[in-house]
Write an enzyme that holds these catalytic residues in place. Structure first.
Site, PDB file in Angstrom:
ATOM      1  N   ARG A 292     -47.176   6.723 -48.387  1.00 54.65           N
ATOM      2  CA  ARG A 292     -46.019   6.224 -47.833  1.00 54.65           C
ATOM      3  C   ARG A 292     -46.329   5.984 -46.553  1.00 54.65           C
ATOM      4  O   ARG A 292     -46.761   6.744 -45.603  1.00 54.65           O
ATOM      5  CB  ARG A 292     -44.939   7.480 -47.783  1.00 54.65           C
ATOM      6  CG  ARG A 292     -43.555   7.001 -47.465  1.00 54.65           C
ATOM      7  CD  ARG A 292     -42.959   8.358 -47.250  1.00 54.65           C
ATOM      8  NE  ARG A 292     -43.135   8.954 -46.097  1.00 54.65           N
ATOM      9  CZ  ARG A 292     -43.137  10.116 -45.741  1.00 54.65           C
ATOM     10  NH1 ARG A 292     -42.996  11.224 -46.706  1.00 54.65           N
ATOM     11  NH2 ARG A 292     -43.705  10.798 -44.634  1.00 54.65           N
ATOM     12  N   HIS A 296     -40.452   9.407 -44.334  1.00 54.34           N
ATOM     13  CA  HIS A 296     -39.740   9.531 -45.612  1.00 54.34           C
ATOM     14  C   HIS A 296     -38.240   9.010 -45.552  1.00 54.34           C
ATOM     15  O   HIS A 296     -38.012   8.411 -46.531  1.00 54.34           O
ATOM     16  CB  HIS A 296     -39.352  11.117 -45.559  1.00 54.34           C
ATOM     17  CG  HIS A 296     -38.685  11.528 -46.611  1.00 54.34           C
ATOM     18  ND1 HIS A 296     -38.973  11.460 -48.271  1.00 54.34           N
ATOM     19  CD2 HIS A 296     -37.471  12.104 -46.650  1.00 54.34           C
ATOM     20  CE1 HIS A 296     -38.228  12.161 -48.800  1.00 54.34           C
ATOM     21  NE2 HIS A 296     -37.022  12.343 -48.056  1.00 54.34           N
ATOM     22  N   TYR A 305     -46.659  15.517 -38.517  1.00 54.98           N
ATOM     23  CA  TYR A 305     -47.071  16.463 -39.746  1.00 54.98           C
ATOM     24  C   TYR A 305     -48.438  15.746 -40.490  1.00 54.98           C
ATOM     25  O   TYR A 305     -48.875  16.239 -41.219  1.00 54.98           O
ATOM     26  CB  TYR A 305     -46.252  16.850 -40.806  1.00 54.98           C
ATOM     27  CG  TYR A 305     -45.331  15.481 -41.343  1.00 54.98           C
ATOM     28  CD1 TYR A 305     -45.938  14.746 -42.503  1.00 54.98           C
ATOM     29  CD2 TYR A 305     -44.062  15.302 -40.979  1.00 54.98           C
ATOM     30  CE1 TYR A 305     -45.218  13.741 -43.158  1.00 54.98           C
ATOM     31  CE2 TYR A 305     -43.373  14.267 -41.630  1.00 54.98           C
ATOM     32  CZ  TYR A 305     -44.128  13.677 -42.699  1.00 54.98           C
ATOM     33  OH  TYR A 305     -43.186  12.497 -43.215  1.00 54.98           O
TER      34      TYR A 305
END
Length: 407
Positions: A292, A296, A305
């Site tokens: 990805r 998100h 993160y």
């Protein structure tokens, strides 16, 4: 590269017969760096490579077919990027980007037969494109005006599912119905179902329950996991000790891992899996190993993160660039074609934006219009009360029977 089957000798802190944490992570992240179990037909450098198991499922893809796949990839990425921009400008409440996952979706979508049925989650804009759904039909979901404006029966593409993993139960039940109704077997009209979900969904009970029922009833369903390696902020190694495709063995059906950035491999493997299901040999689990490249959703900040160097590494495996390089080097496609596709993508983005900005505001009673198939006295009473309340904001008058006034 170490993989989970390369057990370490028993040492302090390591239980005998079990992999170390480093081996677990290495196995989960094994991609094209020498992993013999990963299906790949097009390398990141655009070189066409052979896989005897699946070459036949992509043998009809000549230069014109590759042009078509390239066009799909570019157009889908372009309107996806426009969706991101529209959300940032306040035109959408949220947008779920698919950047980096275009090949996994276009390959699987183009592998489907017209009679097959697809159950998406909320990121399958590329699959929707392959099912003939106009990108503007996706906008109502993210603008908050409808739940999806396409016909699932006509397009054979179910409405988006927001609840993580719930579509796996729906897809399994639908596939069981296909089998019970005799739509599985030899012949051009046989059917299968494909269900899309992410790596995070594999930790949900709904997914495992779907696996159990599909295995017990031999349902013709392809479970298509787009492993983009991040369940929001949780990496895959925090959710599984083994590569996700290997979980299928525990349920008694085959699992396979494919390079999710290789559109040709995704198409070939999905063709094979759907054929298995249509002929009565399903179910099958496909793990499309991808990444990805964006957040998100537009509510997420991935810089909190994950490291930037990981993102830079995956840019070298871009699904669009490898097709472009293959077309240039092996098929001598000229710049004119790429310019035409770019111009078409810009036109699509402009139409997408114009449609979004000019979408009509739904009437205030819209939320009551598609709740039940037939009118309900209770619902009608709620509708009347809501409209009365809504009208009070226009008139400044108190609601009937109320002593409170709007401040």
């Amino acid at each position: 590269m170490s993989v989970p089957r390369d057990w370490t000798p028993p040492t302090a802190g390591v239980q005998e017969g079990r992999p170390s944490r480093d081996q677990v992570v290495a196995g989960l992240k094994a991609t094209d760096e020498g992993d013999p179990e990963l299906v790949q037909l097009l390398t990141p450098e655009g070189e066409r490579v052979s896989d005897p198991r699946f070459d036949g499922y992509a043998s009809d893809f000549d230069v014109d077919a590759l042009r078509g796949l390239y066009r799909d990839l570019v157009l889908v990425r372009r309107f996806d990027r426009e969706g991101n921009a529209l959300q940032r400008q306040g035109q959408l409440g949220i947008w779920v980007p698919l950047l980096g996952q275009e090949a996994a979706q276009i390959g699987a979508g183009r592998a489907m037969a017209p009679q097959d049925m697809a159950f998406p989650s909320y990121r399958e804009h590329g699959v929707a494109w392959t099912r003939g759904i106009d990108p503007t039909d996706l906008l109502g979901i993210f603008r908050g005006t409808d739940h999806g404006s396409w016909d699932p029966k006509a397009t054979r593409f179910h409405l988006y599912t927001i609840v993580i993993g719930n579509q796996v139960l729906n897809a399994t039940g639908y596939a069981m119905g296909q089998k019970f109704e005799g739509k599985v077997g030899e012949g051009p009209d046989s059917e299968a179902t494909i269900c899309f979900f992410g790596d995070g969904a594999t930790s949900q009970g709904d997914v495992h329950e779907g696996f159990v029922w599909a295995a017990v009833y031999d349902a013709p369903v392809v479970f298509y996991c787009q492993n983009n390696q991040w369940a929001i902020s949780e990496p895959t190694e925090r959710q599984s000790r083994v590569p996700l495709y290997k979980r299928a063995g525990g349920y008694g059906f085959p699992g396979i891992r494919v390079d999710g950035n290789d559109v040709l491999a995704c198409l070939a493997v999905t063709r094979w899996a759907l054929e298995e299901c249509r002929s009565g040999n399903g179910p099958v689990l496909i793990e499309a190993f991808t990444y990805r490249m964006d957040a998100h959703t537009t509510s997420d900040d991935p810089s909190r993160y994950r490291l930037a160097d990981e993102l830079e590494l995956w840019k070298l495996k871009d699904p669009i660039e490898r097709v472009r390089v293959n077309l240039v080097r092996e098929h001598h496609v000229g710049q004119e074609f790429f310019d035409e596709v770019q111009a078409e993508s810009d036109e699509l983005a402009a139409r997408f934006r114009e449609f979004c900005v000019n979408m009509p505001q739904p009437a205030p009673d819209r939320m009551f219009s598609q709740v039940y198939a037939e009118p309900s006295p209770v619902l009608e009473a709620q509708r009347a009360a809501y409209l009365d309340y809504h009208a009070s904001f226009e008139t400044g008058e108190p609601l009937a029977g109320s002593s409170a006034r709007r401040v």
